[in-house]
Motif scaffolding. Structure first.
Motif, PDB file in Angstrom:
ATOM      1  N   CYS A 178       7.821  -7.047   0.615  1.00  9.43           N
ATOM      2  CA  CYS A 178       7.485  -6.810  -0.781  1.00  9.43           C
ATOM      3  C   CYS A 178       7.390  -5.298  -1.001  1.00  9.43           C
ATOM      4  CB  CYS A 178       6.192  -7.530  -1.171  1.00  9.43           C
ATOM      5  SG  CYS A 178       4.657  -6.708  -0.714  1.00  9.43           S
ATOM      6  N   ARG A 180       4.915  -3.484  -1.580  1.00  8.74           N
ATOM      7  CA  ARG A 180       3.777  -2.886  -0.866  1.00  8.74           C
ATOM      8  C   ARG A 180       4.044  -2.702   0.615  1.00  8.74           C
ATOM      9  NH1 ARG A 180      -2.070  -2.886  -2.609  1.00  8.74           N
ATOM     10  NH2 ARG A 180      -2.073  -4.119  -4.507  1.00  8.74           N
ATOM     11  N   CYS A 181       4.965  -3.498   1.184  1.00 11.80           N
ATOM     12  CA  CYS A 181       5.319  -3.283   2.596  1.00 11.80           C
ATOM     13  C   CYS A 181       5.916  -1.898   2.728  1.00 11.80           C
ATOM     14  CB  CYS A 181       6.355  -4.303   3.056  1.00 11.80           C
ATOM     15  SG  CYS A 181       5.775  -5.994   3.121  1.00 11.80           S
ATOM     16  N   CYS A 252       0.705  -6.301   5.760  1.00 11.29           N
ATOM     17  CA  CYS A 252       0.733  -5.942   4.338  1.00 11.29           C
ATOM     18  C   CYS A 252      -0.453  -6.601   3.631  1.00 11.29           C
ATOM     19  CB  CYS A 252       2.049  -6.420   3.717  1.00 11.29           C
ATOM     20  SG  CYS A 252       2.095  -6.234   1.924  1.00 11.29           S
ATOM     21  N   CYS A 255       1.581  -9.344   0.909  1.00  8.95           N
ATOM     22  CA  CYS A 255       2.400 -10.457   1.392  1.00  8.95           C
ATOM     23  C   CYS A 255       2.049 -10.846   2.817  1.00  8.95           C
ATOM     24  CB  CYS A 255       3.891 -10.159   1.231  1.00  8.95           C
ATOM     25  SG  CYS A 255       4.553  -8.964   2.392  1.00  8.95           S
TER      26      CYS A 255
HETATM   27 ZN   LIG Z   1       4.292  -6.830   1.583  1.00 11.07          ZN
END
Ligand SMILES: [Zn+2]
Length: 418
Positions: A178, A180-181, A252, A255
């Motif tokens: 995602c 944010r990763c 993360c 996710c």
């Molecule tokens: Zn993520």
């Protein structure tokens, strides 16, 4: 990948005629076109990226398009937001876009959400759609869309643009990483300029937006290899397309946990910037960040004019970029330090790598009242917060509300605006 839409919509004879160029390609065919007809896509934003997205997805035969936007069309939008025209200036972007979409393809069902996307309404708005496309250019909405998509298990077709460069990826937590990763934390407030601050080549959202539309069509119909786990970096000046791998981060915070435990947070606070140029939160967020509980003192253009006319010796600091000085400037400007230069110098000083006296910041006196201005008043607020962090007296730093646009509106109407 398997198509994410499994229903097959019914096509009328007129539609079969209309989509003939699709239908004769075996990869797409009747099956793909019927999936498109049954599909629904949510476009967050009907601006630069949203314009080509809406035009091409409507033309391609997507059955249902949701539009999220609460802006009105302005003349400065027309340089790149090609779904809108002169006749739409002053109208809502959603109405303007909807009218154009139906002119291209009256078979499209349009859902209108004329509200800001927030943590409170995002899940409800996103839930009914197969694919979510982020066409905004601010960090709070980007993180909000990402987290809401992870929570709902939806693919998020991501695009971003600035100046001459663009990015494209598909974040789909079920199948890959995602947002944010890749970017666990937002950049420090003020470090990455918005398109309103840094500019954008008008064609660029066309390039990236049409590629986002392509990715959405691929996801729906299951053709090709979607950009999951990869990010495309496009440089228009070099004409280079570079693809980098994006790995899923097992830890993360979004996710990496069960989807139903993902909580939406206050993204304006998380990013330290407002979600929108016109957001009423702009002033509040700017006033709250960096631990300063004092609101930033404001001066209007008219008040500044009166004080200058009365002979007051004020230090007037322009933090816009050199290209902007050439368009228009205030005669009473005392010093010019572009915000990116100023922020970089402040970072170096705070990290102890350089003495303040050896940076452009040395120009700014500590014992005088400083009036800071930019185009609209947003960058100057960021600069004031940074100067406060460096120990400048918060009472002596005054933001020119509305920036040079306010001056043009209220003091000198003969000035050009941009
Ligand atoms: Zn993520």
């Amino acid at each position: 990948m398997q198509p994410i839409v499994n229903q097959l919509g019914a096509l009328t004879n007129d539609e079969i005629h209309r989509y003939g160029r699709h239908l004769i390609m075996p990869e797409l065919g009747m099956d793909g076109q019927r999936r498109l007809k049954a599909s629904s896509i949510l476009l967050v934003g009907t601006g630069g990226l949203g314009s080509p997205l809406a035009l091409y997805l409507a033309a391609a035969g997507v059955g249902r398009l949701g539009l999220v936007d609460y802006d009105i069309v302005e003349e400065t939008n027309l340089q790149r937001q090609i779904i809108h025209g002169v006749s739409s200036i002053g109208k809502s972007k959603i109405e303007s876009a909807a009218q154009r979409i139906l002119d291209i393809n009256p078979n499209v069902q349009i859902d209108k959400y004329e509200v800001p996307l927030t943590s409170e309404n995002a899940l409800e708005i996103l839930e009914p759609y197969d694919v979510i496309i982020d066409g905004t250019d601010n960090f709070p909405t980007r993180y909000l869309v990402n987290d809401a998509c992870v929570r709902l298990g939806k693919p998020n077709v991501y695009g971003s643009i600035l100046r001459f460069e663009g990015q494209l990826s598909v974040f789909y937590a079920k199948e890959g990483p995602c947002y944010r990763c890749m970017f666990p934390e937002p950049p420090p407030p003020g470090l990455v300029p918005s398109c309103a601050e840094g500019g954008v080549l008008g064609v660029l959202p066309g390039t990236i937006g049409t590629m986002q539309a392509t990715e959405a069509i691929k996801l729906i119909t299951g053709i090709g290899d979607p950009m999951i786990g990869r990010m495309l970096l496009y440089d228009a000046l070099e004409v280079s397309f570079t693809t980098i791998k994006v790995r899923k981060n097992p830890t993360c915070p979004v996710c990496g946990i069960p989807a139903d435990q993902v909580e939406l947070i206050d993204y304006e606070q998380f990013c330290g910037v407002p979600a929108h140029d016109h957001s009423p939160a702009a002033v509040a967020v700017n006033g709250l960040q960096n631990g300063a509980d004092l609101p930033i003192p404001q001066i209007t253009a008219l008040e500044l004019k009166q004080r200058l006319d009365s002979g007051e010796d004020l230090f007037v600091l322009d933090v816009r970029n050199p290209e902007e000085w050439e368009i228009v400037s205030l005669e009473s400007t005392t010093a010019r330090i572009p915000k990116p230069r100023l922020m970089l110098a402040a970072q170096e000083v705070q990290a102890g790598r350089i003495k303040l006296a050896d940076t452009p910041l040395a120009e700014i006196p500590r014992d005088r009242e400083i009036i800071v201005y930019c185009r609209s008043g947003a960058r100057s607020s960021d600069v004031i917060n940074t100067l406060r962090d460096l120990g400048y007296d918060p009472h002596k730093l005054v933001n020119m509300a509305g920036g040079i646009l306010g001056w043009a509106r209220n003091v000198d109407r003969s000035m050009p605006v941009y």
